[in-house]
Write an enzyme that holds these catalytic residues in place. Structure first.
Site, PDB file in Angstrom:
ATOM      1  N   ASN A 213       0.842  -1.200   0.000  1.00 34.96           N
ATOM      2  CA  ASN A 213       0.000   0.000   0.000  1.00 34.96           C
ATOM      3  C   ASN A 213       0.874   1.246   0.000  1.00 34.96           C
ATOM      4  O   ASN A 213       2.093   1.156   0.044  1.00 34.96           O
ATOM      5  CB  ASN A 213      -0.979  -0.018   1.179  1.00 34.96           C
ATOM      6  CG  ASN A 213      -0.258  -0.069   2.514  1.00 34.96           C
ATOM      7  OD1 ASN A 213       0.433   0.869   2.884  1.00 34.96           O
ATOM      8  ND2 ASN A 213      -0.379  -1.196   3.219  1.00 34.96           N
ATOM      9  N   ASP A 282      -4.613  -6.021   5.048  1.00 34.94           N
ATOM     10  CA  ASP A 282      -5.679  -6.838   5.644  1.00 34.94           C
ATOM     11  C   ASP A 282      -5.782  -8.204   4.982  1.00 34.94           C
ATOM     12  O   ASP A 282      -6.374  -9.127   5.524  1.00 34.94           O
ATOM     13  CB  ASP A 282      -7.032  -6.115   5.511  1.00 34.94           C
ATOM     14  CG  ASP A 282      -7.075  -4.893   6.400  1.00 34.94           C
ATOM     15  OD1 ASP A 282      -6.466  -4.943   7.483  1.00 34.94           O
ATOM     16  OD2 ASP A 282      -7.691  -3.882   6.007  1.00 34.94           O
ATOM     17  N   LYS A 292       8.492 -17.055 -10.220  1.00 38.23           N
ATOM     18  CA  LYS A 292       7.736 -15.934 -10.799  1.00 38.23           C
ATOM     19  C   LYS A 292       6.562 -16.467 -11.631  1.00 38.23           C
ATOM     20  O   LYS A 292       6.755 -17.362 -12.472  1.00 38.23           O
ATOM     21  CB  LYS A 292       8.669 -15.103 -11.680  1.00 38.23           C
ATOM     22  CG  LYS A 292       8.024 -13.838 -12.187  1.00 38.23           C
ATOM     23  CD  LYS A 292       8.968 -13.031 -13.049  1.00 38.23           C
ATOM     24  CE  LYS A 292       8.190 -11.970 -13.791  1.00 38.23           C
ATOM     25  NZ  LYS A 292       8.866 -11.484 -14.963  1.00 38.23           N
ATOM     26  N   PHE A 327      -4.539   3.481  14.495  1.00 39.26           N
ATOM     27  CA  PHE A 327      -4.790   4.483  13.469  1.00 39.26           C
ATOM     28  C   PHE A 327      -5.957   4.018  12.611  1.00 39.26           C
ATOM     29  O   PHE A 327      -6.112   2.811  12.386  1.00 39.26           O
ATOM     30  CB  PHE A 327      -3.552   4.658  12.573  1.00 39.26           C
ATOM     31  CG  PHE A 327      -2.601   5.700  13.096  1.00 39.26           C
ATOM     32  CD1 PHE A 327      -1.879   5.478  14.254  1.00 39.26           C
ATOM     33  CD2 PHE A 327      -2.433   6.901  12.423  1.00 39.26           C
ATOM     34  CE1 PHE A 327      -1.011   6.436  14.756  1.00 39.26           C
ATOM     35  CE2 PHE A 327      -1.567   7.872  12.909  1.00 39.26           C
ATOM     36  CZ  PHE A 327      -0.854   7.633  14.067  1.00 39.26           C
ATOM     37  N   LYS A 341     -13.658   1.062  14.895  1.00 35.81           N
ATOM     38  CA  LYS A 341     -12.378   0.351  15.080  1.00 35.81           C
ATOM     39  C   LYS A 341     -11.876   0.470  16.511  1.00 35.81           C
ATOM     40  O   LYS A 341     -11.343  -0.482  17.081  1.00 35.81           O
ATOM     41  CB  LYS A 341     -11.318   0.923  14.136  1.00 35.81           C
ATOM     42  CG  LYS A 341     -11.430   0.323  12.771  1.00 35.81           C
ATOM     43  CD  LYS A 341     -10.495   0.925  11.772  1.00 35.81           C
ATOM     44  CE  LYS A 341     -11.031   0.557  10.399  1.00 35.81           C
ATOM     45  NZ  LYS A 341     -10.393   1.240   9.325  1.00 35.81           N
ATOM     46  N   LYS A 345     -11.403  -3.043  18.379  1.00 34.85           N
ATOM     47  CA  LYS A 345     -10.036  -3.470  18.687  1.00 34.85           C
ATOM     48  C   LYS A 345      -9.663  -3.207  20.148  1.00 34.85           C
ATOM     49  O   LYS A 345      -8.529  -3.476  20.551  1.00 34.85           O
ATOM     50  CB  LYS A 345      -9.048  -2.778  17.737  1.00 34.85           C
ATOM     51  CG  LYS A 345      -9.310  -3.136  16.270  1.00 34.85           C
ATOM     52  CD  LYS A 345      -8.306  -2.524  15.311  1.00 34.85           C
ATOM     53  CE  LYS A 345      -8.752  -2.705  13.871  1.00 34.85           C
ATOM     54  NZ  LYS A 345      -7.751  -3.308  13.008  1.00 34.85           N
TER      55      LYS A 345
END
Ligand code: C5P
Length: 398
Positions: A213, A282, A292, A327, A341, A345
């Site tokens: 990401n 995630d 490959k 975060f 969240k 959590k």
């Protein structure tokens, strides 16, 4: 709070802007509050305010020439004074000094002392609005911001060129308040052990491809830097980034979400607080191919993904009295998503940031966040350099 200034060594560098007269007030107030103040002035500043004024107000010789007879008693003054400085403030900071510092030039006593200083550094810019808005100045300001120099102002207000615009130096009392704040928080995390995660995770598809990401790791690295600067013992668990690790931080490099979970678990017991700034993937490919993957003839290819462990949620059972801050990087429904969240959590705080904005968040040097407590209080920050946002977040760790 004025007492925070007592016995602190503060260097005030005065540059040649008309706001130099306000530096007199700052020096006077700092000295009256019990600080040991050393003033260094540029040649241009000495034309605007005489060194005698600063010598009288600070009760110390003014440094205009490192080889002056007056300083003969002080061995290597640019090192011996800066070595014990708690704070270095430049009042006012001209476009010229900002440019010189950003280029690493040390060609007079002020810039030489600043170069040798390891204490926190504060710049109070004052200049014409066009000068401040000049892309060269802005580039230098950004560069210094990234390096941890703190800027106070400038503000919009009356300028010497008789305009009302951006470029006015902040008032002396604002500078004093900032000095008190910086000195009082200097070592407030002494004795605390803080675990910070940062950056993205890479989930391998094959030996050359991965799912990752856009996280740059800048926010997590800023948190680690700020926590170390405030005296904490910091362990930084970092996914792949291009960043230089901050000083006085133990760095553990990891790649995947699973690696990160292992590293967090291995260090969690011996920590007081965990700040999970990492953008953990995630999902990960269910199976990593050892060779490959070939393009093949098929027009599409399905990759089966499975969920990675939720590192934070899995810590709930062993959390105990440790503080955990997560975060929530969202592109929509920021507050609702973040609150959910926080609850799911079992966190103490969650830091919500809008990653759909390009001027903050992922890969930016700036952030603007909302810190939400377990009790539902919301503490919003302004758009600030990530190091400043990190310090605001750390105020909740104490
Ligand atoms: O669930 P989501 O990824 O949106 O939650 C974000 C928060 O959870 C961040 O603090 C992130 O570091 C953490 N996280 C985690 N394990 C994951 C995914 C995210 O601890 N697998």
């Amino acid at each position: 709070m004025q007492s925070m200034l007592k016995d602190k060594t503060i260097i005030v560098g005065v540059c040649g802007g008309i706001a130099a007269y306000k530096a007199c007030d700052v020096v006077s107030k700092l000295t009256q509050a019990g600080a040991e103040v050393w003033v260094t002035v540029t040649k241009e500043a000495a034309q605007l305010v005489t060194p005698l004024t600063f010598r009288t107000l600070s009760r110390n010789p003014v440094i205009l020439d490192l080889f002056a007879d007056e300083l003969a008693q002080i061995p290597v003054p640019h090192i011996s004074i800066t070595d014990r400085a708690d704070l270095f403030m430049i009042i006012p900071a001209t476009a010229n000094i900002i440019g010189k510092i950003a280029q690493g030039i040390a060609d007079d006593p002020l810039t030489t002392m600043l170069m040798a200083a390891t204490c926190p550094k504060v710049l109070c810019p004052a200049m014409n609005n066009n000068m401040w808005n000049n892309p060269l100045v802005q580039e230098n300001v950004n560069k210094l911001n990234k390096l941890g120099y703190k800027f106070l102002g400038p503000e919009v207000g009356h300028l010497a060129c008789e305009k009302d615009d951006i470029g006015r130096m902040v008032e002396p009392q604002t500078i004093i308040d900032a000095a008190i704040k910086m000195l009082s928080q200097a070592k407030d995390l002494d004795g605390q052990r803080i675990l910070v995660t940062a950056g993205p995770t890479y989930e391998d598809l094959d030996p050359v491809r991965f799912i990752g990401n856009r996280s740059s790791g800048k926010m997590g690295y800023a948190l680690a830097q700020a926590a170390a600067e405030r005296g904490a013992e910091v362990t930084l668990i970092s996914g792949p980034t291009k960043l230089t690790p901050p000083e006085n931080v133990k760095l553990i490099q990891v790649k995947s979400a699973l690696d990160m979970q292992k590293a967090v678990l291995a260090n969690f017991k011996q920590t007081d607080s965990l700040i999970m700034a990492a953008a953990v993937s995630d999902f990960a490919p269910e199976k990593m191919q050892t060779q490959k993957i070939k393009k093949g003839k098929s027009k599409s290819r399905l990759v089966k993904l499975s969920k990675t462990p939720d590192i934070l949620a899995d810590l709930r059972k062993i959390k105990g009295k440790k503080k955990i801050i997560g975060f929530a990087a969202e592109t929509e429904n920021l507050m609702a998503g973040a609150k959910q969240k926080l609850k799911d959590k079992g966190l103490d705080f969650i830091v919500a940031n809008d990653v759909s904005r390009t001027d903050i968040g992922f890969d930016s040097d700036y952030n603007e966040v909302k810190i939400i407590s377990r009790q539902g209080q919301v503490f919003p920050s302004q758009k600030l350099p990530k190091l400043d946002v990190a310090n605001i977040i750390l105020d909740h760790v104490r």
